[in-house]
Design a protein around this motif. Structure first.
Motif, PDB file in Angstrom:
ATOM      1  N   ARG A 161       0.845  -1.237   0.063  1.00 30.20           N
ATOM      2  CA  ARG A 161      -0.092  -0.301  -0.287  1.00 30.20           C
ATOM      3  C   ARG A 161       0.725   1.067  -0.218  1.00 30.20           C
ATOM      4  NH1 ARG A 161      -2.878  -2.628   4.450  1.00 30.20           N
ATOM      5  NH2 ARG A 161      -4.637  -3.615   3.613  1.00 30.20           N
ATOM      6  N   ASN A 162       1.723   1.554   0.938  1.00 29.32           N
ATOM      7  CA  ASN A 162       2.800   2.890   0.942  1.00 29.32           C
ATOM      8  C   ASN A 162       3.369   2.571  -0.320  1.00 29.32           C
ATOM      9  OD1 ASN A 162       1.843   2.599   3.505  1.00 29.32           O
ATOM     10  ND2 ASN A 162       3.696   1.257   4.437  1.00 29.32           N
ATOM     11  N   ASN A 177       2.631   1.860  -3.914  1.00 32.61           N
ATOM     12  CA  ASN A 177       1.413   2.192  -4.464  1.00 32.61           C
ATOM     13  C   ASN A 177       1.322   3.373  -4.129  1.00 32.61           C
ATOM     14  OD1 ASN A 177       1.122  -0.420  -5.922  1.00 32.61           O
ATOM     15  ND2 ASN A 177      -0.814  -1.181  -4.154  1.00 32.61           N
ATOM     16  N   SER A 178       1.244   4.526  -2.914  1.00 35.05           N
ATOM     17  CA  SER A 178       0.736   5.453  -2.128  1.00 35.05           C
ATOM     18  C   SER A 178       2.560   6.676  -3.416  1.00 35.05           C
ATOM     19  CB  SER A 178       0.953   5.802  -0.723  1.00 35.05           C
ATOM     20  OG  SER A 178      -0.438   5.540  -1.255  1.00 35.05           O
ATOM     21  N   SER A 204       2.493   6.441  -6.669  1.00 36.09           N
ATOM     22  CA  SER A 204       1.353   7.925  -7.233  1.00 36.09           C
ATOM     23  C   SER A 204       2.360   9.055  -7.086  1.00 36.09           C
ATOM     24  CB  SER A 204      -0.310   7.934  -7.056  1.00 36.09           C
ATOM     25  OG  SER A 204      -0.147   7.908  -5.453  1.00 36.09           O
ATOM     26  N   LEU A 205       2.347   8.947  -6.233  1.00 35.57           N
ATOM     27  CA  LEU A 205       3.107  10.873  -5.948  1.00 35.57           C
ATOM     28  C   LEU A 205       4.204  10.712  -7.019  1.00 35.57           C
ATOM     29  CD1 LEU A 205       3.420  10.806  -1.771  1.00 35.57           C
ATOM     30  CD2 LEU A 205       2.062  11.812  -3.510  1.00 35.57           C
ATOM     31  N   TRP A 232       1.629   4.859 -11.775  1.00 34.81           N
ATOM     32  CA  TRP A 232       1.916   3.634 -12.204  1.00 34.81           C
ATOM     33  C   TRP A 232       2.781   3.355 -13.099  1.00 34.81           C
ATOM     34  CZ3 TRP A 232      -0.563   1.944  -7.506  1.00 34.81           C
ATOM     35  CH2 TRP A 232      -1.627   2.795  -7.601  1.00 34.81           C
TER      36      TRP A 232
END
Length: 240
Positions: free
Chosen positions: A89-90, A92-93, A96-97, A101
């Motif tokens: 999850r981290n 993926n975050s 996005s920043l 992807w």
């Protein structure tokens, strides 16, 4: 006096008339011998069964210790998997920043499979808790002699021997039943632990794939190139 050896007066009698009391004594000695041999034989059988019972109990304890180790291993693998889920999850975050992807095979974490958890209950553990290993019979198989024979022995020196044989037979019956149940519980425990080992292998392989994937994703996020394998630390010296 005639010296003729064939004279009727000189023929010796070789027939013996046993005293009835002697016959009774001989019969009683034979009964005592048989009962004593039965006591000794059943004593040996009880001892052998007790030894087998102890070996089975020791094996059961070793299997239960092994179960605890397997359960801890499986729990640790489950904890690692939960950590990798949070790590993904981290990642993926962060992706996005940093502009969306990544379009490669390492972008997404491998799909997670549902693997059954470890069973904390154990039939073997329950069997050990409920079993008796103190040598006391848990059931009675009944007297070995008829009521008439036991009545005839009552109050004689044979009664104690007969009672000892009956007690030994009861203990043998109890120990055989316990060994039978213990054998079934041991077999069930081995099957369960084999299933646990299979689950552990699946979970270990799953975690290894996820960790390798996340390692590659992290290296790419940090801008390293030439990453052939997740463990290729030389790539950290080659920034874009």
């Amino acid at each position: 006096m005639s010296t003729n050896p064939f004279d009727d007066n000189n023929v010796k009698s070789y027939t013996f008339n046993k005293d009835p009391e002697d016959e009774v004594n001989e019969y009683e000695r034979e009964i005592e011998r048989v009962l004593q041999e039965s006591v000794e034989s059943t004593n040996r059988s009880v001892q052998r069964l007790a030894n087998s019972e102890q070996v089975g109990a020791n094996t059961a304890q070793e299997l239960l210790v092994q179960r605890e180790k397997l359960e801890r291993t499986e729990k640790n693998l489950d904890d690692i998997h939960r950590t990798t889920v949070e790590t993904q999850r981290n990642l993926n975050s962060l992706k996005s920043l940093f502009g969306g992807w990544f379009k490669n095979k390492f972008t997404k974490a491998p799909p997670t499979s549902t693997v059954p958890g470890s069973k904390s209950d154990s039939r073997l553990s329950s069997h050990l808790e409920n079993s008796q290993f103190d040598g006391r019979p848990t059931n009675s198989s009944g007297p070995t002699l008829s009521a008439e024979s036991r009545a005839a022995m009552k109050g004689t020196r044979f009664e104690a021997l007969d009672n000892q044989v009956d007690e030994n037979l009861d203990m043998m019956s109890s120990k055989l039943a316990n060994l039978k149940n213990l054998g079934r519980a041991l077999g069930s425990e081995v099957d369960e632990q084999n299933d646990m080992i299979s689950r552990i292998q699946v979970k270990a392989d799953r975690n290894d794939v996820i960790v390798r994937s996340q390692d590659n994703q992290m290296k790419k996020l940090l801008g390293y190139k030439g990453v052939a394998k997740p463990e290729d630390t030389a790539a950290f010296s080659k920034k874009k």
